[in-house]
Motif scaffolding. Structure first.
Motif, short mmCIF file in Angstrom:
data_model
loop_
_atom_site.label_atom_id
_atom_site.label_comp_id
_atom_site.label_asym_id
_atom_site.label_seq_id
_atom_site.Cartn_x
_atom_site.Cartn_y
_atom_site.Cartn_z
N PHE A 482 39.47 9.82 -9.02
CA PHE A 482 39.92 9.46 -10.36
C PHE A 482 38.90 8.64 -11.13
CE2 PHE A 482 40.86 5.76 -7.84
CZ PHE A 482 40.66 4.69 -8.71
N ALA A 483 37.92 8.05 -10.43
CA ALA A 483 37.04 7.04 -11.03
C ALA A 483 36.20 7.60 -12.16
CB ALA A 483 36.14 6.43 -9.96
N ARG A 484 35.88 8.88 -12.13
CA ARG A 484 35.05 9.48 -13.17
C ARG A 484 35.68 9.32 -14.55
NH1 ARG A 484 30.05 11.32 -14.81
NH2 ARG A 484 30.36 12.80 -16.52
N PHE A 485 36.99 9.15 -14.63
CA PHE A 485 37.68 9.22 -15.90
C PHE A 485 38.13 7.85 -16.41
CE2 PHE A 485 37.89 13.07 -13.50
CZ PHE A 485 37.29 13.94 -14.38
N GLY A 486 37.61 6.79 -15.80
CA GLY A 486 37.76 5.44 -16.32
C GLY A 486 36.37 4.91 -16.65
N PRO A 487 36.11 4.51 -17.89
CA PRO A 487 34.74 4.12 -18.27
C PRO A 487 34.11 3.06 -17.37
CG PRO A 487 36.12 4.31 -20.22
CD PRO A 487 37.04 4.48 -19.03
N THR A 488 34.89 2.09 -16.93
CA THR A 488 34.33 1.06 -16.05
C THR A 488 34.12 1.61 -14.64
OG1 THR A 488 35.47 -0.65 -17.34
CG2 THR A 488 34.65 -1.28 -15.17
N TYR A 489 35.11 2.30 -14.13
CA TYR A 489 35.01 2.88 -12.79
C TYR A 489 33.86 3.86 -12.68
CZ TYR A 489 39.46 1.00 -11.05
OH TYR A 489 40.46 0.17 -10.60
N ARG A 490 33.64 4.65 -13.74
CA ARG A 490 32.65 5.72 -13.69
C ARG A 490 31.26 5.19 -13.31
NH1 ARG A 490 32.59 7.02 -18.81
NH2 ARG A 490 34.47 8.28 -18.58
N THR A 491 30.95 3.98 -13.75
CA THR A 491 29.60 3.45 -13.50
C THR A 491 29.30 3.27 -12.03
OG1 THR A 491 30.38 1.15 -13.72
CG2 THR A 491 29.62 2.26 -15.72
N ARG A 492 30.34 3.28 -11.19
CA ARG A 492 30.12 3.08 -9.75
C ARG A 492 30.40 4.35 -8.95
NH1 ARG A 492 29.97 -2.76 -7.38
NH2 ARG A 492 29.10 -3.81 -9.19
N THR A 493 30.32 5.50 -9.60
CA THR A 493 30.46 6.76 -8.89
C THR A 493 29.09 7.34 -8.56
OG1 THR A 493 30.57 8.05 -10.94
CG2 THR A 493 32.66 7.25 -10.02
N ALA A 494 29.04 8.20 -7.57
CA ALA A 494 27.77 8.75 -7.11
C ALA A 494 27.11 9.62 -8.17
CB ALA A 494 27.99 9.56 -5.83
N MET A 495 27.88 10.50 -8.80
CA MET A 495 27.29 11.44 -9.75
C MET A 495 26.77 10.72 -11.00
SD MET A 495 27.36 14.40 -8.28
CE MET A 495 26.97 13.43 -6.80
N HIS A 496 27.52 9.77 -11.51
CA HIS A 496 27.08 9.02 -12.68
C HIS A 496 25.82 8.22 -12.36
CE1 HIS A 496 27.48 6.67 -16.43
NE2 HIS A 496 27.07 5.65 -15.69
N SER A 497 25.82 7.57 -11.20
CA SER A 497 24.66 6.76 -10.82
C SER A 497 23.42 7.62 -10.63
CB SER A 497 24.97 5.98 -9.54
OG SER A 497 26.06 5.09 -9.74
N ALA A 498 23.59 8.79 -10.04
CA ALA A 498 22.45 9.69 -9.84
C ALA A 498 21.85 10.12 -11.17
CB ALA A 498 22.89 10.91 -9.03
N ASP A 499 22.72 10.48 -12.11
CA ASP A 499 22.23 10.90 -13.43
C ASP A 499 21.56 9.74 -14.16
OD1 ASP A 499 22.15 13.00 -15.55
OD2 ASP A 499 23.38 11.55 -16.63
N THR A 500 22.15 8.55 -14.05
CA THR A 500 21.56 7.37 -14.70
C THR A 500 20.18 7.07 -14.14
OG1 THR A 500 23.76 6.42 -15.09
CG2 THR A 500 21.89 4.90 -15.13
N LEU A 501 20.04 7.13 -12.82
CA LEU A 501 18.75 6.82 -12.21
C LEU A 501 17.69 7.86 -12.56
CD1 LEU A 501 19.80 5.53 -8.67
CD2 LEU A 501 18.95 4.19 -10.60
N ARG A 502 18.08 9.13 -12.57
CA ARG A 502 17.09 10.15 -12.90
C ARG A 502 16.54 9.94 -14.32
NH1 ARG A 502 17.24 16.78 -12.97
NH2 ARG A 502 14.99 17.00 -12.90
N LYS A 503 17.44 9.68 -15.27
CA LYS A 503 16.99 9.44 -16.64
C LYS A 503 16.14 8.17 -16.72
CE LYS A 503 20.96 11.78 -18.73
NZ LYS A 503 22.27 11.60 -19.43
N LYS A 504 16.54 7.17 -15.98
CA LYS A 504 15.81 5.90 -15.98
C LYS A 504 14.39 6.08 -15.49
CE LYS A 504 16.06 1.31 -13.78
NZ LYS A 504 16.91 0.43 -12.93
N TYR A 505 14.20 6.81 -14.40
CA TYR A 505 12.87 6.94 -13.80
C TYR A 505 11.95 7.85 -14.61
CZ TYR A 505 15.24 4.77 -9.84
OH TYR A 505 15.96 3.92 -9.03
N LYS A 506 12.51 8.61 -15.54
CA LYS A 506 11.69 9.46 -16.39
C LYS A 506 11.18 8.72 -17.64
CE LYS A 506 13.21 13.66 -17.13
NZ LYS A 506 14.16 14.76 -17.46
#
Length: 900
Positions: A482-506
């Motif tokens: 369910f965490a993907r669909f709460g704005p605060t919870y989403r930040t601590r999910t695997a998929m969101h974090s992976a996408d955030t890191l990839r954009k960050k490192y570019k």
């Protein structure tokens, strides 16, 4: 809930005024409540701003009967959500209470038998212009439209953010170019939503950038929404800047017909359920069944004289939709090319993954698929010791060399927390020093844990990638779908974090940061592991690869049938390194006869969370908070029970924000945004852990003998002195009220029983309470693998070959039993023998292995097992004892291991 409760309070007060029973302070109370609800209604289409103005007018004119009639109708429509099904005329209050029947039959009132949503339009325009734009959109409605909607207008950047976080009915946002930055409202309840957006340097924005910036922020907070940008700038330039955030960019004043059709098309794209739709169509087809499923089309039931009740109970649709995957009736899960393939692609979009795969036999199978696809014999895998047992079996199947990681213990509650980042970094740095880092393949952690401990996923991945830039992460998010669909919870999910890191490192900004941090790290001496543990480590942007997998028990926290699960992946190297092996692993573990009803439920569950997941998760969290509040403030409940807080479950060194609880009776609600953005661990608010040690009943007894047997309340998890209540998207206010009612009954019964106890009974009760609150067995850490199962017994790193131990135990002559109660085990250990487990020993609770094959039995583990008062210990035979390897077997195994 705050909005609905406020309207209810207004209604109750207005009823007293209408009946002439008003109290001296009622007028002031009504006025105050109307002022509270007034700014909130600007973010909703129903009842909306104009109706609030009408209410204020009636109140000023002391027209209390008409005021009550109007407010009563509003509350009724809000509670029943009838405004979503039909137009509610609130502007005419003559005989309001008698109009329902007429409205229901009036075609002009547009009975809404189609799904309803609201469209947010961000534009600072007059009310007359708002009416004109609304009419321009609604004039294009047609009977054949699949959905119906109402527009809402807000004049500023901040108001738009509040609206999308406050109003879950919003599905589309139209961002124009003439709006302000700041909101005119300053309400604490609304400011909470602005804080959640975590905006920085808002005042630095230039007016021409408001639209693009707003699109980016809204997309980050609610990525499921459809965004449309209307600009007076060069539309080609703007389109390139907004990227994937907007579905369409319009120049100047768009064609309202084009906007209307785009709005409907956008919602339809999320509403589509390709496999569920195909399954419904299949069930309607007249077919002849000549394959190996007698139950298909319900034929074996319809013609039966003895099992017709099965058809009556389930209904015929479930059988009409049954078919064989090999018969060609529908798509194949093993080789999807049609509706299943599309459904999986839509699920990937919804959950922020690059690829998603459905599973019909639970997350236990998903875990083994991922491990087998990625791990080869001899690879080193770092594993959370108290993870689900399927991971441990996955290690056996893959032939991994396992290093178990210990979570921080919560001895006083007989539960484990989560694995500190420092411990993981230490292990990785030691492996690097030993020249084994190239063999490290995967880090496997549970996020969030059964008890609700949530990792700082982004930081864990970043610092581990700084040491091993191609490390694969497997996040078991079985309880976190369910965490993907709460704005605060989403930040601590695997998929969101992976996408955030990839954009960050570019980004160039990260390269600058990395260069700066490398200069600081140069001061740390080579081999100074302790020095590196004190630093935040950053990966090399030219070497790092983002490789994250998440397994999710969709059926546990979202709408899906039992065993419906998903594998989400964000792996930059999937196509080049994993695709073939994943396909083989998927084939290995997936049934050739998957349950189509489970697949359809996954498809429908995805539709639901894309269209209303934000609303459902928000309510889920609110209800859990209410339960916390009620237990903490009720004089009788707080006397006998305690809701464990963040402070109780996460040690201070892992709570950098300093937050101690979500709710405190003296200070009220605490803001959690800082904790969720920075703390090493957070606590999932939807899980309420109740300490019951003061009742004298252990958790298992409280669960089975009291909650379940007496009151029919079902829960999953207990520890020796706690029970865990989990809210979910199906939890209602009534169910929370029922739970509180039952807890009060239990507390009252306990009061009466303790008052009636005689001296000996009281001493027995006090002894039980003392045992459950003070005499708790220390939780043991993982001991070690015996040298006979360590490929490098003289090395400095602790990896073990569990596969060899597991299959060695198949030979009866290599094993024996040592009794836990007859003294044979204790005697063997006192004589200096290294006793080594031949099996998994898994007590329920806590539900994970205390011993694994090849592990040395320690005094602490034996003491823990002796003090357990649970009924289930898988792998342990009370009549025989622990199954262990003979000493000769260990000698032979060590010789074979050295022979490798």
């Amino acid at each position: 809930m705050f909005r609905a409760d406020t309207w209810n309070r207004i209604k109750n007060l207005c009823q007293r005024l209408a009946e002439g029973r008003g109290r001296p302070d009622d007028l002031e109370a009504v006025s105050s409540l109307i002022e509270q609800v007034s700014p909130m209604e600007e973010y909703f289409a129903f009842p909306g701003r104009l109706v609030v103005l009408q209410i204020k007018s009636l109140f000023r004119d002391e027209a209390y009967e008409e005021l009550f009639a109007l407010v009563n109708k509003i509350v009724g429509a809000l509670m029943s959500e009838s405004y979503r099904r039909k137009h509610i005329n609130l502007h005419s209050i003559i005989d309001v209470s008698e109009q329902d029947e007429e409205e229901a039959e009036d075609n002009d009132e547009r009975i809404r038998r189609r799904p309803y949503f609201e469209v947010l339009i961000v534009d600072d325009i007059s009310h007359a212009q708002q009416r004109q734009q609304r009419d321009s959109l609604t004039d294009f409605r047609r009977d054949e439209d699949a959905f119906t909607y109402e527009p809402i207008f807000v004049p500023s950047f901040e108001d738009a953010l509040i609206a999308v976080l406050f109003n879950p009915a919003i599905q589309s946002v139209v961002i124009r170019f003439g709006f302000k930055l700041r909101s005119a409202h300053n309400m604490p309840v609304l400011n909470r939503y602005l804080m959640q957006a975590q905006l920085e340097n808002l005042d630095d924005l230039e007016p021409q950038d408001y639209g693009v910036a707003l699109a980016d922020v809204v997309n980050a907070m609610r990525p499921e929404l459809d965004l449309y940008l209307v600009t007076d700038q060069a539309v080609e330039d703007i389109a390139g800047r907004v990227g994937d955030a907007c579905r369409r960019v319009f120049y100047n004043r768009e064609d309202f017909l084009e906007l209307h059709t785009n709005i409907l098309r956008g919602v339809d794209a999320r509403y589509d359920t390709p496999f569920f739709t195909a399954l419904k169509q299949y069930s309607k087809q007249p077919t002849g069944v000549f394959h190996a499923m007698p139950i298909s089309r319900g034929k074996s039931i319809a013609k039966s004289h003895w099992i017709k009740d099965m058809g009556e109970f389930y209904g015929m649709n479930i059988f009409l939709a049954e078919t064989s995957a090999t018969s060609g009736g529908l798509d194949s899960l093993l080789e999807p090319h049609g509706p299943i393939k599309k459904a999986q692609e839509m699920a990937a979009r919804a959950f922020g993954a690059r690829k998603t795969f459905f599973a019909t036999n639970g997350t236990s199978t998903c875990n083994k698929i991922v491990v087998q696809a990625l791990v080869r014999p001899g690879d080193i895998v770092l594993v959370d010791r108290d993870c689900h047992k399927s991971h441990h079996y996955g290690m056996v199947l893959s032939g991994a060399e396992v290093i178990y990681l210990d979570s921080f213990p919560l001895h006083q509650y007989s539960m484990y927390g989560a694995v500190p980042l420092r411990e993981i970094k230490k292990i990785l740095l030691e492996l690097k020093a030993a020249g084994k880092l190239h063999r490290v393949k995967m880090l496997l952690l549970t996020n969030c844990t059964f008890d609700g401990i949530v990792y700082n996923v982004e930081r864990y991945m970043e610092e581990c990638l700084a040491i091993k830039p191609d490390l694969v992460f497997l996040w078991d998010e079985a309880w976190f779908g369910f965490a993907r669909f709460g704005p605060t919870y989403r930040t601590r999910t695997a998929m969101h974090s992976a996408d955030t890191l990839r954009k960050k490192y570019k980004s160039e900004a990260y390269r600058t940061l990395y260069a700066k941090k490398q200069k600081e790290l140069a001061k740390v001496k080579d081999g100074d592991i302790d020095g590196l543990l004190e630093k935040h480590l950053y990966p090399d942007p030219d070497k790092v690869r983002i490789r994250a997998y998440a397994t999710q028990s969709t059926h546990k926290t979202l709408t899906a049938l039992r065993q419906g699960s998903m594998i989400h992946m964000y792996d930059q190297d999937f196509n080049s390194k994993v695709e073939e092996s994943f396909h083989e692993a998927y084939m290995t573990h997936t049934s050739t006869s998957p349950n189509y009803q489970i697949l359809a439920s996954l498809d429908v569950g995805r539709r639901q969370v894309e269209l209303e997941g934000f609303d459902l998760v928000q309510k889920q969290v609110e209800l859990a908070m209410v339960l916390r509040q009620r237990v903490s403030t009720h004089p009788l409940l707080s006397k006998h029970f305690k809701v464990l807080t963040v402070r109780d479950m996460i040690p201070a060194e892992h709570r950098q924000s300093g937050i101690e609880s979500y709710y405190d009776p003296e200070r009220g609600w605490n803001e959690i945004w800082d904790a969720w953005s920075g703390d090493e661990f957070c606590l999932d608010a939807t899980r309420v852990t109740l300490f019951v040690g003061g009742t004298g009943l252990d958790g298992d007894t409280f669960k089975n003998d009291v909650l379940m047997d007496q009151y029919g309340i079902q829960i999953n998890k207990t520890s020796r002195n706690t029970v865990l209540f989990m809210t979910n998207i199906g939890t209602t206010r009534s169910s929370i009220a029922y739970l509180i009612e039952i807890l009060v009954k239990i507390a009252k019964d306990l009061e009466e029983r303790t008052e009636d106890m005689n001296g000996p009974e009281r001493r027995v009760h006090e002894k039980k309470v003392h045992s459950l609150t003070h005499e708790l067995p220390p939780l043991p850490d993982f001991s070690r693998f015996h040298d006979a199962f360590r490929p490098d017994p003289n090395g400095t790193t602790p990896e073990g070959d569990m596969r060899t131990a597991f299959f060695l135990a198949y030979a009866e002559e290599e094993c024996e039993y040592l009794g836990l109660t007859d003294g044979t085990l204790a005697k063997a250990m006192e004589e200096g023998r290294q006793v080594v487990s031949a099996t998994f020993i898994i007590p329920y609770p806590p539900g994970f292995p205390i011993l694994v094959p090849g592990q040395v039995v320690s005094d602490e583990i034996i003491e823990f097992l002796r003090n357990l008062d649970v009924k289930e210990i898988h792998g342990y035979r009370s009549d025989l004892g622990l199954r262990v390897f003979t000493e000769d077997a260990l000698v032979r195994s060590a010789e074979r291991m050295r022979g490798k």
